[in-house]
Design an enzyme around this catalytic site. Structure first.
Site, PDB file in Angstrom:
ATOM      1  N   GLY A   1       0.442  -8.887  12.687  1.00  0.00           N
ATOM      2  CA  GLY A   1      -0.895  -8.598  13.269  1.00  0.00           C
ATOM      3  C   GLY A   1      -1.738  -8.826  13.606  1.00  0.00           C
TER       4      GLY A   1
ATOM      5  N   GLU B   1       6.205 -12.919  13.972  1.00  0.00           N
ATOM      6  CA  GLU B   1       6.257 -11.698  14.478  1.00  0.00           C
ATOM      7  C   GLU B   1       5.417 -10.917  15.231  1.00  0.00           C
ATOM      8  OE1 GLU B   1       7.884  -8.387  11.481  1.00  0.00           O
ATOM      9  OE2 GLU B   1       9.654  -9.303  11.446  1.00  0.00           O
ATOM     10  N   PRO B   2       4.743 -11.765  16.257  1.00  0.00           N
ATOM     11  CA  PRO B   2       3.481 -11.302  17.252  1.00  0.00           C
ATOM     12  C   PRO B   2       3.999 -10.448  17.753  1.00  0.00           C
ATOM     13  CG  PRO B   2       4.611 -13.905  18.037  1.00  0.00           C
ATOM     14  CD  PRO B   2       5.079 -13.216  16.696  1.00  0.00           C
ATOM     15  N   GLY B   3       2.822  -9.100  18.425  1.00  0.00           N
ATOM     16  CA  GLY B   3       3.298  -8.558  19.248  1.00  0.00           C
ATOM     17  C   GLY B   3       1.554  -8.410  20.236  1.00  0.00           C
ATOM     18  N   ARG B   4       1.078  -7.848  19.868  1.00  0.00           N
ATOM     19  CA  ARG B   4      -0.200  -7.665  20.365  1.00  0.00           C
ATOM     20  C   ARG B   4      -0.722  -8.784  20.674  1.00  0.00           C
ATOM     21  NH1 ARG B   4      -3.525  -3.223  19.226  1.00  0.00           N
ATOM     22  NH2 ARG B   4      -2.570  -3.076  17.558  1.00  0.00           N
TER      23      ARG B   4
ATOM     24  N   ARG C   1      -3.428   5.133  23.205  1.00  0.00           N
ATOM     25  CA  ARG C   1      -3.905   4.389  21.903  1.00  0.00           C
ATOM     26  C   ARG C   1      -5.176   4.951  21.973  1.00  0.00           C
ATOM     27  NH1 ARG C   1      -5.264  -0.457  21.929  1.00  0.00           N
ATOM     28  NH2 ARG C   1      -4.653  -0.510  19.618  1.00  0.00           N
TER      29      ARG C   1
ATOM     30  N   TYR D   1      -5.428   6.902  18.450  1.00  0.00           N
ATOM     31  CA  TYR D   1      -6.165   5.530  17.298  1.00  0.00           C
ATOM     32  C   TYR D   1      -7.932   5.912  17.105  1.00  0.00           C
ATOM     33  CZ  TYR D   1      -1.284   3.836  17.501  1.00  0.00           C
ATOM     34  OH  TYR D   1      -0.819   3.340  17.499  1.00  0.00           O
TER      35      TYR D   1
ATOM     36  N   CYS E   1      -3.211  18.342  29.403  1.00  0.00           N
ATOM     37  CA  CYS E   1      -3.886  20.025  29.176  1.00  0.00           C
ATOM     38  C   CYS E   1      -4.124  19.397  27.442  1.00  0.00           C
ATOM     39  CB  CYS E   1      -3.116  21.141  28.952  1.00  0.00           C
ATOM     40  SG  CYS E   1      -1.949  21.090  30.973  1.00  0.00           S
TER      41      CYS E   1
ATOM     42  N   TYR F   1       1.603  -1.938  23.318  1.00  0.00           N
ATOM     43  CA  TYR F   1       1.682  -0.374  22.706  1.00  0.00           C
ATOM     44  C   TYR F   1       1.454   0.630  23.924  1.00  0.00           C
ATOM     45  CZ  TYR F   1       2.234  -3.434  18.568  1.00  0.00           C
ATOM     46  OH  TYR F   1       3.152  -3.549  17.896  1.00  0.00           O
TER      47      TYR F   1
HETATM   48  N1  LLP Z   1       6.181  -6.983  12.211  1.00  0.00           N
HETATM   49  C1  LLP Z   1       6.234  -5.724  11.667  1.00  0.00           C
HETATM   50  C2  LLP Z   1       7.260  -5.298  11.144  1.00  0.00           C
HETATM   51  C3  LLP Z   1       5.560  -4.558  13.026  1.00  0.00           C
HETATM   52  O1  LLP Z   1       5.317  -3.399  11.882  1.00  0.00           O
HETATM   53  C4  LLP Z   1       4.833  -5.080  13.800  1.00  0.00           C
HETATM   54  C5  LLP Z   1       4.453  -3.861  13.917  1.00  0.00           C
HETATM   55  C6  LLP Z   1       4.454  -5.907  14.093  1.00  0.00           C
HETATM   56  C7  LLP Z   1       5.905  -6.846  13.662  1.00  0.00           C
HETATM   57  C8  LLP Z   1       3.313  -6.384  15.151  1.00  0.00           C
HETATM   58  O2  LLP Z   1       2.202  -6.338  15.134  1.00  0.00           O
HETATM   59  P1  LLP Z   1       1.461  -6.774  15.569  1.00  0.00           P
HETATM   60  O3  LLP Z   1       1.195  -8.091  16.109  1.00  0.00           O
HETATM   61  O4  LLP Z   1       1.361  -6.166  17.306  1.00  0.00           O
HETATM   62  O5  LLP Z   1       0.429  -6.165  15.390  1.00  0.00           O
HETATM   63  N2  LLP Z   1       1.163   1.621  18.117  1.00  0.00           N
HETATM   64  C9  LLP Z   1      -0.267   0.352  17.282  1.00  0.00           C
HETATM   65  C10 LLP Z   1       0.165  -0.322  16.531  1.00  0.00           C
HETATM   66  C11 LLP Z   1       1.288  -0.492  15.644  1.00  0.00           C
HETATM   67  C12 LLP Z   1       2.354  -1.242  15.080  1.00  0.00           C
HETATM   68  C13 LLP Z   1       3.406  -1.678  14.479  1.00  0.00           C
HETATM   69  N3  LLP Z   1       3.653  -2.296  13.919  1.00  0.00           N
HETATM   70  C14 LLP Z   1      -1.180   0.188  17.970  1.00  0.00           C
HETATM   71  O6  LLP Z   1      -1.112   1.086  19.447  1.00  0.00           O
HETATM   72  O7  LLP Z   1      -2.016  -0.034  17.818  1.00  0.00           O
END
Ligand code: LLP
Length: 417
Positions: free
Chosen positions: A239, A273-276, A312, A316, A343, A372
């Site tokens: 997050g 659990e970092p993603g972004r 995105r 959003y 379209c 994403y």
């Molecule tokens: N862990 C869980 C359980 C999650 O649901 C998520 C993201 C993450 C970790 C990773 O979160 P991050 O570190 O990336 O913030 N499509 C959206 C974001 C959806 C996130 C869903 N869950 C966007 O483009 O902003």
């Protein structure tokens, strides 16, 4: 900090001119920087210092095999939400003991696959799911290691679609019911109830919601301890936000400085659990201007990437910076909508954006598109999904081929009747 920079007015990915990649691969194309990914992962991982921890990259943010493989080599595990993501993580060489599995709707086949692979932990979100997992594990003659995902009822100041920590959302167990649910879980024969999971949302740019939710989690751990229920894993979710425009999110070090006093000394392993934050600013989407259209006093830059390639902004109202791949001095600025060929009026990459006056044929880079971006792309309007390229130093490789028209219809058939 990322490695997409101008050199003599020309945008480079590390040491490779973006224009050179485009001349070989075409547009639209996602381009990722190895060095940026490495830097972001190391900064995040090392911020934990001496804390016993495991960083599980959120595969949903970017699930390309090459990217999972490079993060895996740096020591990352994986946070998955489907059988498909498990397949990818394993194919990329991430070891199952570093995989955690979240999501409110796990199916039997997915549970079986994950149990057979012997993943580290299931993050379970409801009692019916836990009972079913107990049954499936029993049938396979194994025990599932489980964390309850608790919902701390904390508001994270982010887009409502990606805020998950409020009670009204579908996620997790109400934290107030947690003690009784842990006690019940203990009675299930094929479940090893070992952890707590919390994830309050995405693109969060302040530390306070994280700290507040962890304080609630720690309070719960103490209460569970008093009941004789020992916790071995605390999964703090993902997050942490990034800078798309002018946001000033905490750095991983600042994030850890804020949460360390809460999580230190618990005698548990911390999973994150970092993603972004790892991949967001490590990728760009390069597109070409097809036409410049002027209508009702409005400028439209029509480009060859659409909402199917990067959803995105449409979904959003997300802001992605837009830069010319080749800067030219002294060009006027205009206000324009950057739109794709789809379209729908919702098909835009930017609205009412002040930009240099782009001309047809020019290349445009949509920044911060690594998370994403491709992962949420689709074939809508029967558009082949675009190519992905990974740059490392002065070399680059296609890590996903551009789809062909034949790929579009693969698996389809016309019934004989
Ligand atoms: N862990 C869980 C359980 C999650 O649901 C998520 C993201 C993450 C970790 C990773 O979160 P991050 O570190 O990336 O913030 N499509 C959206 C974001 C959806 C996130 C869903 N869950 C966007 O483009 O902003």
């Amino acid at each position: 900090m990322n490695y997409f920079q101008y050199n003599h007015n020309e945008l480079y990915a590390e040491e490779v001119p973006v224009r050179e990649i485009v001349s070989q691969v075409g547009t639209p194309v996602y381009i990722y920087s190895y060095k940026t990914l490495e830097r972001h992962f190391k900064a995040y991982d090392s911020a934990f210092g001496k804390i016993d921890h495991l960083v599980c990259f959120a595969v949903k943010a970017n699930s390309n095999l090459a990217i999972l493989n490079l993060l895996g080599k740096l020591g990352a595990g994986a946070d998955i939400v489907s059988g498909g993501e498990l397949h990818r993580a394993l194919k990329a060489g991430i070891s199952p003991e570093k995989i955690v599995y979240a999501g409110v709707g796990k199916m039997r086949s997915e549970m079986e696959m994950a149990l057979r692979a012997k993943i580290l932990m299931f993050n379970v979100e409801s009692w019916p799911e836990l009972e079913f997992l107990n049954q499936v594990a029993g049938e396979l003659g194994v025990k599932a290691t489980v964390a309850w995902r608790v919902n701390p009822d904390i508001a994270a100041d982010t887009h409502p679609y990606i805020s998950t920590g409020l009670r009204r959302e579908k996620f997790g167990l109400d934290i107030h019911q947690a003690i009784s649910e842990y006690k019940k879980a203990r009675r299930l024969k094929n479940i090893d109830i070992a952890g707590i999971h919390v994830h309050i949302g995405s693109q969060i740019t302040q530390v306070s919601p994280f700290v507040d939710s962890l304080i609630k989690v720690i309070d719960l751990i103490r209460k569970l301890d008093a009941e004789g229920i020992g916790i071995r894993f605390v999964d703090i979710g993902g997050g942490l936000g990034i800078t798309y425009r002018d946001e000033v999110p905490p750095s991983p070090q600042e994030f850890l400085q804020a949460i360390s006093p809460v999580i230190e000394g618990l005698g548990v392993k911390i999973i994150s659990e970092p993603g972004r934050v790892i991949v967001g600013n490590a990728g760009i989407l390069v597109t070409q201007v097809l036409y410049v259209k002027r209508k009702d006093n409005k400028n439209f830059l029509i480009v060859d990437a659409g909402m199917n390639d990067l959803i995105r902004p449409s979904l959003y109202k997300a802001y992605h910076e837009i830069l010319p791949v080749c800067k030219r001095e002294e060009r006027p600025r205009i206000v324009a909508d950057v739109v794709g060929p789809i379209c729908e009026s919702g098909d835009f990459l930017a609205r009412d954006r002040e930009l240099p006056e782009f001309v047809a044929g020019e290349l445009m880079s949509v920044m911060s598109a690594g998370a994403y971006g491709f992962a949420m792309s689709s074939n809508y309007n029967s558009r082949p999904r675009v190519a992905e390229v990974l740059v490392r130093g002065d070399q680059f490789s296609i890590i996903r081929e551009r789809e062909t028209y034949e790929d579009l219809i693969r698996g389809e058939s016309i019934p004989a009747w």
